[in-house]
Design a protein around this motif. Structure first.
Motif: not given
Length: 103
Positions: A54-77
């Motif tokens: 499901g969507a609440d497992n560890w891998h999915a949460q870690a992927a969403r967190y890292t994806g948001w970090c990529v998005f935020g870093g890209g936006l700042i860049g």
């Protein structure tokens, strides 16, 4: 190069996204390996315990967190590249200060 302004913004976007993803993954790793509280509350299953589908497992949460970090870093860049483009526009198109400016 046909669009040097676009190149500055895209370069900032790519560098920012890469750094954001790297730091997001590093944050997860440090919190997991060293046990340091990094402010990310992602619970990993116990060793030997299967992960729940499901969507609440560890891998999915870690992927969403890292994806948001990529998005935020890209936006700042991208904003940084846009600021460099604006700075160069104020300089009359030059991408460096005039000779003798920083002496």
């Amino acid at each position: 190069m046909t669009a040097p302004g676009k190149a500055k913004v895209v370069r900032g976007l790519l560098i920012g996204g890469a750094l954001g993803g790297a730091f997001g993954a590093l944050n997860l790793t440090v919190g997991d390996v060293a046990g340091i509280d990094t402010g990310v509350s992602i619970e990993k299953p116990a060793p030997g315990e299967p992960e729940e589908p499901g969507a609440d497992n560890w891998h999915a949460q870690a992927a969403r967190y890292t994806g948001w970090c990529v998005f935020g870093g890209g936006l700042i860049g991208a904003l940084s590249g846009g600021a460099a483009l604006f700075r160069d526009k104020l300089r009359g198109g030059a991408d460096r200060p005039p000779p003798g400016y920083d002496e």
